[in-house]
Design a protein around this motif. Structure first.
Motif, PDB file in Angstrom:
ATOM      1  N   GLN A  57       1.006  93.314  34.559  1.00 14.67           N
ATOM      2  CA  GLN A  57       1.184  94.749  34.412  1.00 14.67           C
ATOM      3  C   GLN A  57      -0.147  95.457  34.222  1.00 14.67           C
ATOM      4  O   GLN A  57      -0.336  96.574  34.732  1.00 14.67           O
ATOM      5  N   VAL A  58      -1.049  94.842  33.494  1.00 17.90           N
ATOM      6  CA  VAL A  58      -2.377  95.395  33.284  1.00 17.90           C
ATOM      7  C   VAL A  58      -3.274  94.943  34.425  1.00 17.90           C
ATOM      8  O   VAL A  58      -3.396  93.744  34.689  1.00 17.90           O
ATOM      9  N   GLN A  59      -3.904  95.889  35.077  1.00 17.81           N
ATOM     10  CA  GLN A  59      -4.685  95.560  36.258  1.00 17.81           C
ATOM     11  C   GLN A  59      -5.877  96.494  36.396  1.00 17.81           C
ATOM     12  O   GLN A  59      -5.765  97.700  36.161  1.00 17.81           O
ATOM     13  N   LEU A  60      -7.004  95.930  36.779  1.00 12.27           N
ATOM     14  CA  LEU A  60      -8.188  96.670  37.174  1.00 12.27           C
ATOM     15  C   LEU A  60      -8.505  96.298  38.616  1.00 12.27           C
ATOM     16  O   LEU A  60      -8.514  95.115  38.962  1.00 12.27           O
ATOM     17  N   VAL A  61      -8.773  97.287  39.444  1.00 10.07           N
ATOM     18  CA  VAL A  61      -9.052  97.058  40.852  1.00 10.07           C
ATOM     19  C   VAL A  61     -10.346  97.749  41.226  1.00 10.07           C
ATOM     20  O   VAL A  61     -10.461  98.973  41.104  1.00 10.07           O
ATOM     21  N   GLU A  62     -11.324  96.959  41.698  1.00 12.95           N
ATOM     22  CA  GLU A  62     -12.582  97.505  42.176  1.00 12.95           C
ATOM     23  C   GLU A  62     -12.475  97.826  43.665  1.00 12.95           C
ATOM     24  O   GLU A  62     -11.780  97.142  44.413  1.00 12.95           O
ATOM     25  N   SER A  63     -13.203  98.833  44.082  1.00 14.19           N
ATOM     26  CA  SER A  63     -13.288  99.175  45.488  1.00 14.19           C
ATOM     27  C   SER A  63     -14.623  99.852  45.750  1.00 14.19           C
ATOM     28  O   SER A  63     -15.345 100.206  44.817  1.00 14.19           O
ATOM     29  N   GLY A  64     -14.956 100.030  47.012  1.00 12.43           N
ATOM     30  CA  GLY A  64     -16.177 100.725  47.392  1.00 12.43           C
ATOM     31  C   GLY A  64     -17.315  99.831  47.826  1.00 12.43           C
ATOM     32  O   GLY A  64     -18.371 100.331  48.224  1.00 12.43           O
ATOM     33  N   GLY A  65     -17.132  98.526  47.749  1.00 13.89           N
ATOM     34  CA  GLY A  65     -18.171  97.621  48.193  1.00 13.89           C
ATOM     35  C   GLY A  65     -18.300  97.615  49.706  1.00 13.89           C
ATOM     36  O   GLY A  65     -17.488  98.183  50.430  1.00 13.89           O
ATOM     37  N   GLY A  66     -19.345  96.973  50.175  1.00 14.49           N
ATOM     38  CA  GLY A  66     -19.592  96.894  51.600  1.00 14.49           C
ATOM     39  C   GLY A  66     -20.991  96.410  51.875  1.00 14.49           C
ATOM     40  O   GLY A  66     -21.683  95.911  50.982  1.00 14.49           O
ATOM     41  N   SER A  67     -21.415  96.563  53.115  1.00 12.06           N
ATOM     42  CA  SER A  67     -22.750  96.159  53.551  1.00 12.06           C
ATOM     43  C   SER A  67     -23.599  97.382  53.842  1.00 12.06           C
ATOM     44  O   SER A  67     -23.165  98.290  54.559  1.00 12.06           O
ATOM     45  N   VAL A  68     -24.796  97.408  53.270  1.00 11.75           N
ATOM     46  CA  VAL A  68     -25.725  98.514  53.472  1.00 11.75           C
ATOM     47  C   VAL A  68     -27.127  97.965  53.665  1.00 11.75           C
ATOM     48  O   VAL A  68     -27.429  96.829  53.299  1.00 11.75           O
ATOM     49  N   GLN A  69     -27.990  98.792  54.234  1.00 15.66           N
ATOM     50  CA  GLN A  69     -29.399  98.437  54.370  1.00 15.66           C
ATOM     51  C   GLN A  69     -30.146  98.730  53.083  1.00 15.66           C
ATOM     52  O   GLN A  69     -29.706  99.549  52.268  1.00 15.66           O
ATOM     53  N   PRO A  70     -31.271  98.063  52.860  1.00 11.88           N
ATOM     54  CA  PRO A  70     -32.081  98.388  51.691  1.00 11.88           C
ATOM     55  C   PRO A  70     -32.402  99.877  51.633  1.00 11.88           C
ATOM     56  O   PRO A  70     -32.713 100.498  52.647  1.00 11.88           O
TER      57      PRO A  70
END
Length: 125
Positions: free
Chosen positions: A1-14
């Motif tokens: 029932q208790v949940q944390l969800v990360e999002s927004g990651g990906g691949s980027v250039q320096p």
């Protein structure tokens, strides 16, 4: 029932930017300190940043100071990590974690009660 969800990651250039989100369900983040951690291949999990429940206190690892900003929007039950000027050494799986109180040692992972599944951040040219 208790949940944390990360999002927004990906691949980027320096030098690029990403904004990670940590959304809670099953509980409200209003009363929790939230930490961001990361783990790169072959390395132990390390603390990146932390924000108090009131948002009155923030903490950052020396390696990200001046580049990353932690914030929270309690109306959306979400905490953010804005990451600018990304470097290849920032490549890792990023996790958010919640604690009912302000951690005495913010970068100590055992201080936290709930963890998300992680989101991959890759910085490469």
């Amino acid at each position: 029932q208790v949940q944390l969800v990360e999002s927004g990651g990906g691949s980027v250039q320096p030098g690029g930017s990403l904004r990670l989100s940590c959304a809670a369900s099953g509980f409200t983040l209003d009363y929790y300190a939230i930490g961001w951690f990361r783990q790169a291949p072959g390395k132990e999990r390390e603390g990146v940043s932390c924000i108090s429940s009131s948002a009155g206190s923030t903490y950052y690892a020396d390696s990200v100071k001046g580049r990353f900003t932690i914030s929270r929007d309690n109306s959306k039950n979400t905490v953010y990590l804005q990451m600018n000027s990304l470097k290849p050494e920032d490549t890792a799986v990023y996790y958010c974690a919640a604690n009912i109180r302000k951690p005495h040692i913010w970068y100590f992972d055992l201080e936290y009660d709930y963890w998300g599944q992680g989101t991959q951040v890759t910085v490469s040219s």
